[in-house]
Design an enzyme around this catalytic site. Structure first.
Site, mmCIF file in Angstrom:
data_model
loop_
_atom_site.group_PDB
_atom_site.id
_atom_site.type_symbol
_atom_site.label_atom_id
_atom_site.label_comp_id
_atom_site.label_asym_id
_atom_site.label_seq_id
_atom_site.Cartn_x
_atom_site.Cartn_y
_atom_site.Cartn_z
ATOM 1 N N ASP A 59 -44.951 -48.932 -87.703
ATOM 2 C CA ASP A 59 -43.684 -49.334 -88.341
ATOM 3 C C ASP A 59 -43.619 -49.094 -89.845
ATOM 4 O O ASP A 59 -42.534 -49.103 -90.426
ATOM 5 C CB ASP A 59 -43.424 -50.828 -88.082
ATOM 6 N N ASP A 88 -44.265 -51.141 -92.134
ATOM 7 C CA ASP A 88 -43.546 -52.280 -92.723
ATOM 8 C C ASP A 88 -44.480 -53.229 -93.479
ATOM 9 O O ASP A 88 -44.273 -54.439 -93.482
ATOM 10 C CB ASP A 88 -42.783 -53.042 -91.626
ATOM 11 N N ARG A 143 -38.670 -53.125 -84.767
ATOM 12 C CA ARG A 143 -37.978 -54.391 -84.487
ATOM 13 C C ARG A 143 -37.328 -54.970 -85.738
ATOM 14 O O ARG A 143 -36.203 -55.436 -85.713
ATOM 15 C CB ARG A 143 -38.997 -55.421 -83.981
ATOM 16 N N ALA A 201 -64.651 -44.767 -89.124
ATOM 17 C CA ALA A 201 -65.049 -44.837 -90.533
ATOM 18 C C ALA A 201 -65.719 -46.175 -90.840
ATOM 19 O O ALA A 201 -66.718 -46.228 -91.572
ATOM 20 C CB ALA A 201 -63.822 -44.640 -91.422
ATOM 21 N N ARG A 206 -51.710 -58.894 -78.246
ATOM 22 C CA ARG A 206 -50.970 -59.806 -79.137
ATOM 23 C C ARG A 206 -51.337 -61.200 -78.624
ATOM 24 O O ARG A 206 -50.766 -61.674 -77.648
ATOM 25 C CB ARG A 206 -49.466 -59.559 -79.031
ATOM 26 N N THR A 215 -50.201 -49.888 -87.921
ATOM 27 C CA THR A 215 -48.914 -50.085 -87.238
ATOM 28 C C THR A 215 -48.052 -48.849 -87.465
ATOM 29 O O THR A 215 -48.085 -48.277 -88.557
ATOM 30 C CB THR A 215 -48.156 -51.324 -87.758
ATOM 31 N N ALA A 222 -30.221 -35.959 -89.146
ATOM 32 C CA ALA A 222 -29.303 -36.819 -88.380
ATOM 33 C C ALA A 222 -27.975 -36.964 -89.113
ATOM 34 O O ALA A 222 -27.934 -36.979 -90.344
ATOM 35 C CB ALA A 222 -29.933 -38.193 -88.180
ATOM 36 N N ASP A 280 -48.616 -56.793 -89.345
ATOM 37 C CA ASP A 280 -48.353 -58.062 -90.033
ATOM 38 C C ASP A 280 -48.792 -59.281 -89.228
ATOM 39 O O ASP A 280 -49.303 -60.248 -89.796
ATOM 40 C CB ASP A 280 -46.892 -58.164 -90.503
ATOM 41 N N GLY A 281 -48.644 -59.248 -87.901
ATOM 42 C CA GLY A 281 -49.079 -60.381 -87.064
ATOM 43 C C GLY A 281 -50.582 -60.598 -87.191
ATOM 44 O O GLY A 281 -51.067 -61.740 -87.260
ATOM 45 N N GLY A 331 -49.700 -54.057 -81.866
ATOM 46 C CA GLY A 331 -49.358 -52.773 -81.238
ATOM 47 C C GLY A 331 -50.335 -51.693 -81.690
ATOM 48 O O GLY A 331 -50.662 -51.612 -82.870
#
Ligand code: F6P
Length: 322
Positions: free
Chosen positions: A128, A130, A172, A22, A72, A126, A187, A103-104, A11
């Site tokens: 995310d 993560d 996800r 860079a 992907r 990413t 929130a 990560d993928g 993504g």
């Protein structure tokens, strides 16, 4: 090292272009030739290689997306696909590769390294956040700012109509966008895959919450095990029909837009460090920034998403939303 390649994969995320800029300019400074590969691993397989110079990355630092495009790749998961990719890298005389992705991308690079001995170094691209081994991934800061901007607008209308909103954000497998953006918008509750979602508890919190609060915003990470925002809203509506409830899915708006200053600076630092890591002989390492310093993390550790979130942040969310 005389010639390296660079590609973006998975993504897209705001700041990938700044990182690419860079990489190219650092390599040129060190008299290293740079080849761009279009469309991620698919382009490696299909021989979409082209030479890059300082001019080819002019005026991109402020743009979201990636000028190298991304994909992907399913074919790269096959041995045949990897063989074609290796032949192309060798044909072009590539001695090192910078992979900008999530990560993928790094799992793919790790698998590929069993067959191909050309060193890969990664920059964490990413939204995310993560990946282990960096405080912030490329694009995360921009994405949470996009969410905050959107939810501030939702808050205005929610407040005017005394409504309860469920807002679904990306992630996800990770609730890190939901967590930080949720804190940023104040929130009333944040629902994420890292913690077990207790609908009864959510209902109790809504019932016992301050009665004079006219709007309520619940941030839901798309990957939560209780379902997305629509599913959770349905369950709550059945129990609390007195609430005027609405659902908003923010979707891919979170992946676009001009990178924030923080994303531009971090991406530039990581792209710069990636080239120097290759020059030092590093391989299968992700470049990250931890406590303001560049850090190398082996791909196999970087991709182990930690399910445990900062307990201080989690405790604070509960208290500040009362
Ligand atoms: O990994 C980044 C991400 O935006 C996730 O948050 C989301 O679940 C996924 O990509 C969506 O992917 P796609 O654009 O392929 O639908």
């Amino acid at each position: 090292m005389k010639k390296i390649a660079v590609f973006t994969s998975g993504g897209d995320s705001p700041g990938m272009n700044a990182c690419l800029r860079a990489v190219v300019r650092t390599a040129v400074y060190h008299n290293i030739e740079v080849v761009g590969i279009m469309h991620g691993y698919d382009g490696m397989i299909n021989n979409e290689f082209f030479p890059m110079g300082t001019k080819s990355v002019a005026n991109i630092i402020h743009h979201g997306g990636t000028i190298l495009k991304t994909a992907r790749s399913k074919e790269f998961m096959t041995v045949e696909g990897q063989k074609k990719a290796m032949e192309n890298l060798k044909k072009h005389g590539i001695e090192g590769v910078v992979a900008i992705g999530g990560d993928g991308t790094f799992k793919g690079a790790l698998e590929f390294s069993k067959m191909c001995n050309i060193p890969f170094v990664g920059c964490p691209g990413t939204i995310d956040n993560d990946l282990v081994g960096t405080d912030f991934t490329i694009g995360y800061d921009t994405a949470i700012n996009t969410v905050v901007d959107a939810v501030d607008k939702i808050r205005d209308t929610a407040e005017s109509h005394d409504r309860l909103f469920f807002v679904e954000v990306m992630g996800r497998d990770a609730g890190l966008i939901a967590l930080r953006a949720g804190i940023g918008v104040g929130a009333e509750s944040i629902i994420i895959p890292e913690t077990k979602t207790d609908i009864e508890d959510l209902i109790k919190r809504l019932e016992n919450g301050r009665k004079n609060k006219s709007s309520k915003i619940i941030i839901v990470a798309e990957g939560d095990e209780a379902g997305g925002a629509f599913a959770i809203a349905e369950k709550v509506k059945k129990r609390l029909p007195e609430y005027d409830t609405r659902v908003t899915i923010l979707g891919h708006i979170q992946r676009g837009g001009n990178p924030t200053a923080m994303d531009r600076v971090n991406s530039s630092r990581m792209g710069f460090a990636a080239v120097e890591a290759l020059m030092k002989g590093e391989k299968n390492m992700m470049i990250g920034i931890v406590d303001k310093n560049i850090q190398y993390t082996p791909f196999e550790n970087a991709v182990k998403h930690i399910q445990e979130l900062n307990p201080d942040l989690m405790r604070m969310v509960g208290i500040l939303s009362l």
